[in-house]
Motif scaffolding. Structure first.
Motif, mmCIF file in Angstrom:
data_model
loop_
_atom_site.group_PDB
_atom_site.id
_atom_site.type_symbol
_atom_site.label_atom_id
_atom_site.label_comp_id
_atom_site.label_asym_id
_atom_site.label_seq_id
_atom_site.Cartn_x
_atom_site.Cartn_y
_atom_site.Cartn_z
ATOM 1 N N CYS B 41 0.829 -1.208 0.000
ATOM 2 C CA CYS B 41 0.000 0.000 0.000
ATOM 3 C C CYS B 41 0.857 1.248 0.000
ATOM 4 O O CYS B 41 0.566 2.225 -0.698
ATOM 5 N N MET B 42 1.953 1.227 0.765
ATOM 6 C CA MET B 42 2.838 2.392 0.811
ATOM 7 C C MET B 42 3.447 2.664 -0.561
ATOM 8 O O MET B 42 3.536 3.813 -0.999
ATOM 9 N N VAL B 46 2.927 6.063 -2.606
ATOM 10 C CA VAL B 46 4.094 6.885 -2.950
ATOM 11 C C VAL B 46 4.162 7.097 -4.466
ATOM 12 O O VAL B 46 4.440 8.204 -4.951
ATOM 13 N N ASN B 47 3.873 6.058 -5.226
ATOM 14 C CA ASN B 47 3.954 6.190 -6.682
ATOM 15 C C ASN B 47 2.895 7.146 -7.234
ATOM 16 O O ASN B 47 3.179 7.947 -8.123
ATOM 17 N N TYR B 52 1.622 12.594 -9.162
ATOM 18 C CA TYR B 52 0.719 13.734 -9.003
ATOM 19 C C TYR B 52 1.472 15.005 -8.622
ATOM 20 O O TYR B 52 1.376 16.019 -9.298
ATOM 21 N N PHE B 53 2.278 14.934 -7.561
ATOM 22 C CA PHE B 53 2.936 16.155 -7.088
ATOM 23 C C PHE B 53 4.202 16.479 -7.872
ATOM 24 O O PHE B 53 4.437 17.621 -8.224
ATOM 25 N N SER B 123 2.110 -0.377 -10.010
ATOM 26 C CA SER B 123 2.192 1.072 -9.779
ATOM 27 C C SER B 123 3.616 1.584 -10.024
ATOM 28 O O SER B 123 3.808 2.716 -10.467
ATOM 29 N N CYS B 124 4.606 0.744 -9.756
ATOM 30 C CA CYS B 124 5.999 1.132 -10.038
ATOM 31 C C CYS B 124 6.180 1.340 -11.534
ATOM 32 O O CYS B 124 6.749 2.338 -11.984
ATOM 33 N N LEU B 125 5.692 0.365 -12.312
ATOM 34 C CA LEU B 125 5.838 0.469 -13.761
ATOM 35 C C LEU B 125 5.040 1.657 -14.305
ATOM 36 O O LEU B 125 5.479 2.336 -15.225
ATOM 37 N N PHE B 126 3.877 1.898 -13.697
ATOM 38 C CA PHE B 126 3.077 3.047 -14.133
ATOM 39 C C PHE B 126 3.791 4.351 -13.850
ATOM 40 O O PHE B 126 3.731 5.272 -14.646
#
Lengths: 281, 255
Positions: B41-42, B46-47, B52-53, B123-126
């Protein structure tokens, strides 16, 4: 003046036996713009590929800037640096997803230093007005933008002679006028020899100094635009037509008995002739 | 396709792709190794946070890219959650030919773990593909000394996928405008013709592309000027620190 290109007895037969070029001979002089006219399949594109060394024709003589071209590996490499082709379909020419890198491809193949390549890419982008497209991916560009990037890619090699195959095909009026401005820059500021194959007859009297008319793989007719358009019957028999303005002047002369000298084929020439008639009345 | 478009608008586009690749691969492996709900989840958070930011991408676009893998993951995970047998602690079960089928606490937990582990990895790959144009990933791989041929081929394939799709689109329209997809049988026939003509066209085009490359002095390598990237020396230590933190967290929870 010494011609930059001198060709005699050039023929090319495709592997399937089609005779695409038959005994072509031509001379091209520095800082000229030459238009190649002719119907589809007349052999214009094949001739261009032979001039650049993609195809190896048989010929009695091919001299580029006074040097014999023998189609050896070394002479082909030199030819490709001096003669650039902008293909009709920019999607074929642009191989990279990155505009900047695509433009750098040609000069990189010339084994220049990175700084020199960078300088050339910058100059080419400036001449074609594609600086703002630098960071965009190739596949999201419009057709006209792709066309300009394709020209920049060839221009960056700084060839002596640039060939444009159907440069205005598929462009909207704005795209055409941008392209013609680029042609003007190439001609007037960079002093390049320009060869264009085109079906857009109306731009010929505006931009070309000399014309070659091709039919069935042969050069059948050549001369300045005025000389060529003076023979409408011959032009029409080769699946071509007169520029619209010249056609109008032809009708005014034949049907309405206006006294018109030669065959004016640009707006300014036609205007002069019509005003001359007006004053006489 | 949409992801590719987003990558060009990301503020992280100009960053050194090698740095992004390093962070992505490291975090990906740690996430899979840890196999831990909290850590997964973390990583996901984070990804998304980074895209986003730091990348300045709209949150809705980021979340939308997760939609496709979510469906697949969900379907895949359901099959893991179901158990066979006569174990007594089923939360929900049904009887088929005298065998119980259903799910219980342990199997649900396993499925949830798997779900988030996979989503974390995705999510890492994204993060990488939402913030790095494909060309930049290739140039990072080039610096890692991957074979030239492989990279050149990938670049050409990537570039011409768009032309291939465009051609297919045009043929489809031309067929549809003449009722080529009117009935089921007709659709099959038209689709067959479409595929055949896309491939013959592609073959013809590859010849033309080769000629166009030759005309600009192609000698077997797609040599181009490499772009200069912004380099942030802090990325490597930060990526390592973050992953060390995850590893320590995992160890503490195990202990």
């Amino acid at each position: 003046m010494e011609p930059i290109v001198k060709v005699k007895g050039l023929s090319y037969t495709y592997p399937d036996g089609t005779k695409a070029l038959n005994n072509v001979g031509l001379e091209i002089f520095p800082s000229n713009t030459i238009a190649f006219l002719g119907g589809n399949g007349a052999g214009k594109s094949t001739l261009f590929k032979c001039l650049n060394g993609i195809l190896k024709p048989t010929c009695d003589l091919y001299q580029f800037q006074g040097e014999e071209v023998d189609y050896s590996k070394k002479s082909i490499a030199k030819l490709r640096e001096s003669v650039g082709i902008v293909f009709q379909d920019p999607d074929i020419q642009l191989f990279s997803a990155n505009v900047y890198q695509d433009i750098s491809f040609g000069p990189m193949n010339m084994h220049l230093t990175n700084d020199e390549v960078r300088a050339r890419v910058e100059r080419a982008m400036k001449a074609t007005g594609v600086e703002e497209l630098k960071d965009r991916p190739t596949h999201f560009l419009s057709h006209g933008q792709k066309k300009r990037v394709a020209i920049a890619g060839v221009l960056a090699m700084e060839p002596k002679l640039i060939i444009l195959d159907e440069p205005t095909a598929g462009l909207d009026p704005k795209g055409v006028s941008e392209l013609l401005n680029i042609l003007k820059t190439l001609k007037e500021e960079l002093n390049m020899v320009i060869l264009i194959a085109t079906h857009d007859i109306d731009i010929v009297p505006l931009y070309a100094d000399y014309c070659y008319v091709m039919d069935e793989g042969k050069l059948v007719f050549s001369g300045s635009p005025e000389e060529i358009f003076k023979e409408p019957e011959r032009i029409r028999s080769l699946s071509l037509r007169l520029p619209r303005i010249a056609h109008l002047m032809e009708i005014l002369k034949k049907e309405d008995g206006l006294d018109i000298e030669g065959m004016p084929s640009t707006i300014s020439e036609a205007r002069k002739e019509i005003l001359k008639n007006e004053k006489r009345d | 396709m949409r992801m590719d478009r987003l990558a060009f608008t990301s503020k992280l586009k100009g960053e050194d792709p090698l740095e992004k690749l390093f962070y992505t691969v490291l975090t990906l492996f740690v996430c899979i190794w840890a196999d831990n709900l909290l850590i997964s989840c973390m990583v996901i958070i984070v990804n998304i946070f980074l895209s986003y930011f730091k990348g300045g991408l709209p949150l809705s676009s980021i979340l939308k890219t997760f939609k496709a893998p979510l469906t697949f993951l969900f379907l895949g995970v359901i099959t893991v959650a179901f158990e066979f047998g006569n174990s007594p602690d089923y939360l929900w079960k049904m009887e088929i030919f005298g065998i119980y089928v259903g799910f219980h606490n342990a199997s649900l937990l396993k499925a949830t773990h798997l779900f988030f582990k996979a989503l974390g990895a995705v999510s890492c790959l994204f993060f990488l593909s939402l913030n790095t144009p494909f060309k930049d990933i290739l140039s990072a791989l080039e610096r890692l000394k991957l074979p030239r041929l492989f990279l050149d081929l990938s670049e050409l394939i990537y570039r011409f996928i768009f032309t291939l799709l465009g051609t297919a689109d045009k043929i489809y329209l031309a067929q549809a405008s003449r009722q080529g997809y009117g009935s089921f049988v007709q659709s099959y026939k038209s689709m067959g013709l479409l595929i055949a003509s896309v491939f013959t066209k592609a073959y013809k085009r590859s010849d033309d592309v080769y000629e166009a490359l030759l005309s600009r002095g192609y000698e077997g390598d797609l040599k181009v000027l490499q772009e200069e990237y912004r380099s942030n020396k802090m990325v490597y230590p930060l990526a390592i620190l973050f992953n060390l933190f995850l590893i320590v967290l995992k160890m503490l929870m195990e202990a």
